[in-house]
Design a protein around this motif. Structure first.
Motif, PDB file in Angstrom:
ATOM      1  N   UNK A  63      10.807   2.267  -1.890  1.00 13.31           N
ATOM      2  CA  UNK A  63      10.441   3.403  -3.032  1.00 13.31           C
ATOM      3  C   UNK A  63      11.673   4.477  -3.041  1.00 13.31           C
ATOM      4  N   UNK A  64      12.250   4.862  -1.743  1.00 16.13           N
ATOM      5  CA  UNK A  64      13.253   5.572  -1.882  1.00 16.13           C
ATOM      6  C   UNK A  64      14.639   4.948  -2.488  1.00 16.13           C
ATOM      7  N   UNK A  65      14.905   3.761  -2.308  1.00 15.27           N
ATOM      8  CA  UNK A  65      15.717   3.136  -2.856  1.00 15.27           C
ATOM      9  C   UNK A  65      15.571   2.966  -4.516  1.00 15.27           C
ATOM     10  N   UNK A  66      14.569   2.629  -4.861  1.00 21.40           N
ATOM     11  CA  UNK A  66      14.129   2.915  -6.127  1.00 21.40           C
ATOM     12  C   UNK A  66      14.542   4.216  -7.292  1.00 21.40           C
ATOM     13  N   UNK A  67      14.154   5.252  -6.275  1.00 22.38           N
ATOM     14  CA  UNK A  67      14.088   6.585  -6.945  1.00 22.38           C
ATOM     15  C   UNK A  67      15.557   6.879  -6.915  1.00 22.38           C
TER      16      UNK A  67
ATOM     17  N   UNK B  33       8.870   4.620 -10.780  1.00 20.66           N
ATOM     18  CA  UNK B  33       7.236   4.405 -10.433  1.00 20.66           C
ATOM     19  C   UNK B  33       6.852   3.272 -10.994  1.00 20.66           C
ATOM     20  N   UNK B  34       7.292   2.806 -12.441  1.00 17.83           N
ATOM     21  CA  UNK B  34       6.676   1.437 -12.901  1.00 17.83           C
ATOM     22  C   UNK B  34       7.205   0.325 -12.159  1.00 17.83           C
ATOM     23  N   UNK B  35       8.418   0.368 -11.925  1.00 12.35           N
ATOM     24  CA  UNK B  35       8.874  -0.872 -11.185  1.00 12.35           C
ATOM     25  C   UNK B  35       8.297  -0.770  -9.468  1.00 12.35           C
ATOM     26  N   UNK B  36       7.909   0.306  -8.898  1.00 15.27           N
ATOM     27  CA  UNK B  36       7.517   0.454  -7.639  1.00 15.27           C
ATOM     28  C   UNK B  36       6.080  -0.116  -7.452  1.00 15.27           C
ATOM     29  N   UNK B  37       5.289  -0.008  -8.385  1.00 17.93           N
ATOM     30  CA  UNK B  37       3.786  -0.413  -8.518  1.00 17.93           C
ATOM     31  C   UNK B  37       3.849  -1.838  -8.838  1.00 17.93           C
TER      32      UNK B  37
ATOM     33  N   UNK C   8       0.792  -1.394   0.050  1.00 19.97           N
ATOM     34  CA  UNK C   8      -0.025  -0.051  -0.187  1.00 19.97           C
ATOM     35  C   UNK C   8       0.940   1.400   0.099  1.00 19.97           C
ATOM     36  N   UNK C   9       1.870   1.275   0.961  1.00 15.81           N
ATOM     37  CA  UNK C   9       2.650   2.677   1.010  1.00 15.81           C
ATOM     38  C   UNK C   9       3.525   2.749  -0.275  1.00 15.81           C
ATOM     39  N   UNK C  10       4.059   1.648  -0.674  1.00 14.38           N
ATOM     40  CA  UNK C  10       4.879   1.897  -2.176  1.00 14.38           C
ATOM     41  C   UNK C  10       4.143   2.269  -3.134  1.00 14.38           C
ATOM     42  N   UNK C  11       2.900   1.700  -3.353  1.00 15.98           N
ATOM     43  CA  UNK C  11       1.861   2.361  -4.222  1.00 15.98           C
ATOM     44  C   UNK C  11       1.567   3.830  -4.130  1.00 15.98           C
ATOM     45  N   UNK C  12       1.370   4.294  -2.792  1.00 22.02           N
ATOM     46  CA  UNK C  12       0.980   5.390  -2.432  1.00 22.02           C
ATOM     47  C   UNK C  12       2.141   6.298  -3.075  1.00 22.02           C
TER      48      UNK C  12
END
Length: 471
Positions: free
Chosen positions: A430-434, A443-447, A297-301
Motif C-alpha cells: 500500500x505504501x508503494x501504491x500511495x 485506495x481503489x486499487x489497494x482494495x 487484510x492489512x492492505x484493506x485496513x
C-alpha cells in the motif's frame, strides 16, 4: 553451539518425552478453567497493550518533550522485538517446557510494564517497550501451543476459536480502552494497569499443563541470524520508499541472513526456523494461505480509511465507526468457525471464508457508492470480517494439528511469523501504491489487490485437500 549430530536420535528423544506426558488429551475440569483463563488473559494483556499505545503517542510526545517521529518508536520497537524473537521463544519453550517459558514471558511483560509506567524519558520508555516485546514473543506462540495440551483434541477447534475471539475483541477494544484511561489519568497508567492483570494471570497459570522439555541446545548463532533477518526485513520495508538505497540494502541483508539461517538449520531434526514442518504439505499450504490472507487484510485496513475519506468524503469519526463492523464480525464468526472446524473439512471452510473476504473487499472496490454509501460499507465490511473469521480459525487449527505435538511451539511461532509477514507485506504494497498514485486511485486499487490476495488464500486452501491430522 554446533548443530545436532544425529537428527534421528533427536527425533527419538522427542517421541520419548512426548509419550511420557502426564496429560496426553487435555487438562481435566475444573483445572482447565484456570489454564484457559491464564492463556486468554495473557493474550488480552499483550494484544490490548499493543493496541492502546497508539492512542497515547501525542500525549507521550508532549509529556516527554519528544518529537512525533521519535515517539513512533514506542510502537515500532515493540513490534520489531516481537517479530525478531517469536521463533527463538518458541524454540526455548520446546527446550524448557511451554509452561515455564510462557509464565516467564508473562512475568517479564508485567515487570516491563512497571518500567514503562515509571519512564522519565523516551529512551527509557522505548527500552521498556523492547522488554515488553520480548515477553510478548513468548506469550503469543506458546499460548497457542498450550491450548493443544489444555483441551481435548475433539475440542481444539473451539479452543482456537476462543483464541481468535479474544484477539479480535482486545484489538477492537484497544483504542476505546486507551481513550477512556487517558480521559481520567495520564499516559503512565496505560502501562500501570497491566500490573494487577499480569499478577492474576500468573496466579491462574498454576493450572497450566506441565509440558515436557526436549533439552535440545539453542544455537545462539541461529538466534542472531533470525533476529537480524526480521529486523532488516521490517526496517528495510519501512525505509525503501523514502530512502531506496538504504532500504534496498537492508532488504538484501535480510535475504543474506535468511540464506545463512536456512543452511545452518537445514540438517537439524527440529530447526529454529521450522523447515521440518514446512516439508509437510498441509502445514506449508496453511502458512502460504495465512501470509496471503493477512497481506489482504492489512492492505484493506490501510486502503479503507483513505477510500472512505478521499473518495467518499466521510469524516474521520464516520470513517472510524465504519471500520468497527469488521472486528465485530470476526468476533461473531470465530465461535461458529471453531465448532464447524471440528466437524467438516478445514480446506473447504478456509476456502469459503477467504471467498467471503475477497467478495466483501471486491464489492468495496467496484460497487457504485453514489447513494447511501454508509449502509453499503457496513454490509461489505461485515461480509469481509465474517470471511476473515471463518478463514482464520480453521486455518490455524490445521496449522497446529499438522505438526507433531512436541513441535506445537514451533507451529505457534510460525503462525505468528506468517501473520506479521503478511501484515508487513500488505502495508509495504500500500505504501508503494500511495507513492505512485493519487490517494483515491491507490485506495481503489489497494482494495482490489487485497481481494486478490484473499482469493489466492482460498485457492491455496483448496489445494491442500483433506488433512489427516497428527495426534
Amino acid at each position: 553451539m554446533t548443530p545436532e549430530a544425529s537428527p534421528a536420535a533427536a527425533t527419538l528423544n522427542l517421541a520419548t518425552t512426548t509419550s511420557s506426558s502426564a496429560e496426553p488429551d487435555g487438562v481435566p475440569l475444573p483445572r482447565r478453567y484456570a489454564a484457559v483463563a491464564a492463556i486468554l488473559g495473557a493474550l488480552v494483556l499483550v494484544v490490548l497493550d499493543g493496541a492502546i499505545a497508539n492512542v497515547a503517542l501525542p500525549n507521550i510526545a508532549q509529556r516527554l518533550d519528544a518529537s512525533p517521529a521519535d515517539t513512533v518508536w514506542v510502537v515500532t520497537a515493540y513490534q520489531l522485538v516481537v517479530v525478531m524473537f517469536l521463533l527463538p521463544a518458541s524454540a526455548l519453550g520446546e527446550k524448557l517446557g511451554y509452561r515455564r517459558v510462557f509464565m516467564s514471558g508473562v512475568a517479564l511483560f508485567t515487570l516491563a510494564s512497571a518500567l514503562c509506567a515509571m519512564a522519565p524519558s523516551l529512551p527509557w520508555l522505548v527500552a521498556g517497550r523492547c522488554l515488553q516485546g520480548l515477553g510478548s514473543a513468548a506469550v503469543m506462540p506458546l499460548g497457542l501451543a498450550l491450548l493443544r495440551f489444555t483441551y481435548p483434541k475433539r475440542m481444539l477447534g473451539q479452543a482456537i476459536a476462543y483464541n481468535a475471539l479474544t484477539v479480535a475483541a482486545a484489538s477492537a477494544a484497544g483504542p476505546a480502552v486507551g481513550a477512556a484511561i487517558l480521559s481520567v489519568a495520564s499516559w503512565p497508567w496505560l502501562f500501570a494497569v497491566n500490573l494487577p492483570v499480569g499478577l492474576l494471570v500468573l496466579l491462574a497459570a498454576r493450572g497450566l499443563p506441565r509440558t515436557p522439555g526436549s533439552n535440545r541446545p539453542l544455537d545462539l548463532w541461529s538466534v542472531a541470524l533470525n533476529a537480524g533477518m526480521f529486523a532488516t526485513f521490517v526496517l528495510g520495508g519501512d525505509r525503501v520508499l523514502e530512502h531506496p538505497v538504504e532500504g534496498g540494502a537492508l532488504l538484501i541483508a535480510a535475504v543474506i541472513c535468511l540464506t545463512l539461517l536456512v543452511r545452518r538449520e537445514l540438517p537439524r531434526a527440529a530447526p529454529l526456523i521450522p523447515l521440518d514442518l514446512l516439508r509437510s504439505a498441509p502445514f506449508r499450504m496453511s502458512i502460504i494461505a495465512s501470509v496471503c490472507c493477512f497481506t489482504g487484510q492489512m492492505a484493506s485496513y490501510v486502503a479503507l480509511p483513505f477510500y472512505m475519506h478521499h473518495v467518499l468524503g466521510l469524516s474521520v469519526l464516520e470513517t472510524g465507526l465504519l471500520m468497527t463492523p469488521w472486528p465485530l464480525a470476526v468476533m461473531a464468526a470465530a465461535p461458529m468457525a471453531g465448532r464447524l472446524a471440528d466437524r467438516i473439512s478445514t480446506a473447504k471452510l478456509c476456502a469459503a471464508g477467504a471467498g467471503l473476504l475477497a467478495t466483501g473487499l471486491a464489492l468495496c472496490a467496484v460497487w457504485p457508492m453514489q447513494t447511501d454509501p454508509k449502509l453499503l460499507l457496513v454490509v461489505f465490511t461485515l461480509l469481509a470480517g465474517l470471511g476473515f473469521g471463518f478463514f482464520q480459525t480453521p486455518n490455524n487449527r490445521n496449522m497446529l494439528m499438522s505438526a507433531p505435538k512436541e513441535r506445537s511451539g514451533a507451529a505457534g511461532g510460525a503462525q505468528g511469523v506468517a501473520r506479521l509477514t503478511g501484515q508487513t507485506v500488505g502495508s509495504l504494497l500500500m505504501g508503494l501504491l500511495f507513492a505512485w498514485l493519487p490517494a483515491s486511485k491507490a485506495s481503489h486499487l489497494g482494495l482490489g489487490m487485497a481481494a486478490g490476495f484473499a482469493l489466492i488464500a482460498g485457492l491455496v486452501s483448496l489445494g491442500r485437500g483433506e488433512t489427516h491430522h497428527r495426534k
